[in-house]
Write a protein that holds these residues in place. Structure first.
Motif, short mmCIF file in Angstrom:
data_model
loop_
_atom_site.label_atom_id
_atom_site.label_comp_id
_atom_site.label_asym_id
_atom_site.label_seq_id
_atom_site.Cartn_x
_atom_site.Cartn_y
_atom_site.Cartn_z
N GLU A 122 43.13 26.50 45.84
CA GLU A 122 43.20 27.51 44.77
C GLU A 122 41.91 27.62 43.96
OE1 GLU A 122 45.50 29.68 43.02
OE2 GLU A 122 46.30 29.85 45.06
N ILE A 167 35.00 40.99 30.76
CA ILE A 167 36.10 40.12 31.22
C ILE A 167 35.69 39.08 32.27
CG2 ILE A 167 38.24 40.15 32.57
CD1 ILE A 167 39.41 42.08 30.72
N PRO A 168 35.00 39.49 33.35
CA PRO A 168 34.64 38.45 34.34
C PRO A 168 33.77 37.35 33.73
CG PRO A 168 34.16 40.66 35.18
CD PRO A 168 34.54 40.82 33.75
N ARG A 217 39.16 30.66 43.83
CA ARG A 217 38.79 31.41 42.62
C ARG A 217 37.28 31.45 42.45
NH1 ARG A 217 43.11 28.78 39.95
NH2 ARG A 217 41.67 27.65 38.60
N ARG A 275 41.05 43.38 52.14
CA ARG A 275 41.61 42.32 51.29
C ARG A 275 41.57 40.94 51.94
NH1 ARG A 275 42.95 46.83 49.36
NH2 ARG A 275 43.56 47.15 47.19
N LEU A 314 33.95 36.45 30.48
CA LEU A 314 34.86 35.66 29.64
C LEU A 314 35.58 34.63 30.50
CD1 LEU A 314 36.46 38.48 27.44
CD2 LEU A 314 34.91 36.69 26.66
N LEU A 315 35.91 35.01 31.72
CA LEU A 315 36.59 34.09 32.63
C LEU A 315 35.67 32.92 33.02
CD1 LEU A 315 38.46 36.50 35.09
CD2 LEU A 315 39.35 35.40 33.04
N MET A 327 34.79 43.57 43.51
CA MET A 327 35.66 44.55 44.16
C MET A 327 35.85 45.76 43.26
SD MET A 327 39.27 43.84 46.08
CE MET A 327 39.93 45.00 47.27
N LEU A 366 42.98 38.31 49.22
CA LEU A 366 44.13 38.92 48.55
C LEU A 366 45.23 39.09 49.61
CD1 LEU A 366 42.50 41.63 46.24
CD2 LEU A 366 43.59 39.50 45.54
N ASN A 405 41.43 50.48 38.18
CA ASN A 405 42.09 49.26 37.69
C ASN A 405 41.39 48.63 36.50
OD1 ASN A 405 43.91 49.69 39.69
ND2 ASN A 405 43.12 48.11 41.05
N ARG A 443 35.91 33.89 44.94
CA ARG A 443 36.18 35.27 44.55
C ARG A 443 35.18 35.79 43.52
NH1 ARG A 443 42.80 35.07 44.10
NH2 ARG A 443 43.23 35.70 46.24
N LYS A 444 34.65 34.88 42.70
CA LYS A 444 33.66 35.31 41.71
C LYS A 444 32.35 35.73 42.35
CE LYS A 444 35.96 32.77 38.17
NZ LYS A 444 36.02 31.97 37.00
N ARG A 482 31.66 46.14 36.16
CA ARG A 482 32.51 44.96 36.04
C ARG A 482 32.41 44.10 37.30
NH1 ARG A 482 38.99 45.67 35.58
NH2 ARG A 482 38.68 46.30 37.75
N ASN A 514 38.51 38.73 50.35
CA ASN A 514 38.66 37.89 49.15
C ASN A 514 40.05 37.22 49.11
OD1 ASN A 514 40.06 40.19 48.55
ND2 ASN A 514 38.93 40.69 46.70
N PHE A 563 37.94 49.64 43.01
CA PHE A 563 39.19 50.20 43.51
C PHE A 563 39.23 51.72 43.36
CE2 PHE A 563 39.75 45.98 41.84
CZ PHE A 563 40.50 45.33 42.80
#
Lengths: 222, 340
Positions: free
Chosen positions: B74, B105-106, B78, B49, B108-109, B86, B54, B92, B81-82, B153, B52, B88
């Motif tokens: 910040e 989702i990634p 971000r 962690r 869409l972000l 990662m 975390l 998740n 991190r893209k 993902r 990235n 799990f």
């Protein structure tokens, strides 16, 4: 028919029903509007939350507890000056909405808080790892994942709110509950008492039924 | 590519301070599949962690391509991190959403166009071999399928690094195998550097070219997998290696071993002509060799062979044979057999 058995006009009964729905609807609307940000604040700022902030959490948590510890009937009269300031009158159906919102918002905040806390921490971690901002975490992860649970929370809240509307009669709010108290209880009209109780039972069944159905649909996609 | 320098981290818990990372340093190079192995509580999760952010180290630094992670604000974080995917242990994923939505989702972000998202999700689904699952809800998938979606993902934004947090630990052996193959494909075909943590030596053996062994917050041993496997130094590393590579003489044979004759363990890589070596000893020295144990293992295409021999004969001769073995292209180790 209704007149002979219940000793009130059908119009009066319908009017009371509409008053209940009116109070329920608006106070639920405003209550949710306040409850969601409160619930989110509690979840985000708590220890270990995404935006952990002890001061904000302490204040929000304190306010929620404070308002929730005042019995509704006292809240009703206690905030009357504020009600007057806001809607221009202390009595009537419209005036009842203000204390109802005060009553339900912190309750919903707690229910929403526990729904959001059900979201696995791993989901939040995955969201962060993807580079999601706090807003994006709420928008794309927290709320969608807690959707079904949030619907059930709102259902529970609505039923609690329905009980509170009965007391709104104290300030002339009207509604089914008021009907039972003023026409049923005070005039010893047992048939009307029974009828209003049945109507309230039906209301509760209906709300819970709709809530369950929506939550089930969200969970099982059928 | 990933450089962790003297990272130190202490967690305060109810039961006192836990030293999760004790001055850990390691370097992952581009193209590596770097595996960190250790028992639970060794600090692996905290370590992965760091990459990235975390988790942040109390002291020490983490660099990605020379960029100091602690220097990022910040927004920059971000963005960084893209570029790091990662996956799990518990996947998740959003269980009540479709496979399509989860992979999207990634994207869409990143506010990608709908057509771009559609195309990319289809590409990813075919890469993880789940083309026909696009509209299925995640809750209806098996564990292995969920992990494939988790991987898809993680790859959505074309990261250069993939972090795997015990990605196969919740899966059965057969599914583990297929996920490991997929990770290997990601490394080879997409050129993505992988850092993974695991407690299964099998995972290291199958796909990692480098390994670090962690114990109580420290990296106690690290290096190329083949070297660590053939010559583990620390007791714990030996325990781990033993779980996947057998080099023990069977009990019944131990009982039959001549007590005075030396026992030698030979470890060799690649196409080493061990048979020839053994016959050479028999011819050139006045000794009899008995093979007590032999095994051949494949580690990422390299053969790792282990032979345990007993050399019987006059001491002078066995000593000469032993010295001869030491000059050859094999690892030689004298083994002392303890009889009860």
């Amino acid at each position: 028919m209704i007149e002979t058995i219940l000793d009130i006009s059908a119009e009066k009964l319908i009017e009371s029903g509409i008053q209940t729905i009116y109070m329920l609807g608006w106070s639920l609307f405003f209550g949710t509007l306040l409850g969601i940000p409160l619930g989110l604040t509690l979840v985000l700022t708590r220890k270990g939350g995404i935006k952990s902030n002890q001061v904000i959490y302490f204040i929000t948590n304190g306010i929620v507890n404070l308002v929730r510890s005042v019995p509704f009937i006292i809240l009703l009269v206690f905030i009357a000056p504020f009600t007057k300031f806001l809607v221009g009158t202390r009595i009537g159906t419209k005036a009842a909405i203000v204390p109802l919102v005060f009553y339900i918002a912190p309750y919903l905040a707690r229910l929403i808080e526990s729904s959001l806390l059900e979201v696995k921490p791993g989901i939040i971690e995955a969201a962060k790892a993807m580079g999601a901002s706090t807003f994006e975490i709420i928008r794309y992860f927290l709320i969608p994942e807690a959707k079904a649970s949030l619907v059930l929370a709102l259902t529970t809240g609505s039923i609690g709110l329905l009980g509170a509307t009965a007391m709104a009669g104290t300030i002339g709010g009207g509604g089914i509950g008021d009907l039972a108290l003023t026409y049923g209880y005070q005039k010893f009209n047992n048939a009307l008492m029974l009828a209003t109780v049945i109507i309230l039972i039906l209301f509760v069944q209906l709300i819970q039924g709709i809530g369950n159905a929506i939550a089930k649909k969200l969970r099982t996609h059928q | 590519m990933i450089k962790i320098q003297e990272a130190d981290k202490v967690f305060q818990t109810k039961n006192g301070a836990v030293h999760a990372l004790d001055h850990v340093s390691l370097e992952v190079e581009k193209g590596d599949i770097f595996g960190v192995i250790g028992y639970s509580g060794a600090g692996k999760s905290t370590l992965i962690r760091l990459v990235n952010r975390l988790e942040t180290p109390d002291t020490g630094k983490v660099f990605i391509d020379g960029v100091d992670l602690s220097a990022l604000n910040e927004k920059e974080l971000r963005k960084q991190r893209k570029e790091i995917g990662m996956v799990f242990q518990q996947f998740n994923l959003l269980e009540n959403q479709t496979v399509f939505h989860n992979i999207a989702i990634p994207l869409l972000l990143e506010h990608s166009d709908k057509s771009v998202i559609n195309k990319r999700v289809q590409e990813l689904l075919s890469f993880v071999e789940l083309e026909n699952k696009s509209d299925v809800y995640v809750s209806q998938l098996s564990g292995g399928q969920k992990q494939r979606i988790g991987i898809a993902r993680a790859l959505a934004t074309n990261p250069k690094i993939l972090l795997c947090d015990e990605a196969t630990s919740a899966l059965d052996p057969k599914t583990t195998e297929s996920i490991l193959q997929l990770l290997q494909k990601i490394n080879k075909e997409l050129g993505i550097t992988i850092l993974l943590i695991t407690h299964e030596m099998n995972v290291i053996k199958k796909i990692c070219n480098k390994v670090a062994v962690m114990k109580e917050g420290k990296v106690i041993e690290q290096g190329e997998t083949i070297k660590v496997f053939s010559k583990p130094q620390e007791a714990m590393t030996k325990d781990f290696v033993r779980t996947v590579i057998n080099s023990e003489i069977p009990e019944t044979i131990v009982e039959q071993i001549h007590p005075d004759a030396p026992v030698v363990k030979l470890t060799f890589f690649g196409e080493n002509a061990t048979q020839a070596l053994v016959s050479k000893i028999n011819k050139e020295f006045d000794v009899n060799t008995t093979i007590l144990f032999a095994s051949v293992n494949e580690l990422q295409g390299t053969i790792l062979g282990i032979i345990i021999l007993q050399l019987q004969g006059e001491k002078a001769e066995t000593d000469r044979a032993y010295s001869f073995l030491q000059t050859q292209d094999v690892e030689v180790e004298r083994i002392v057999i303890a009889h009860d």
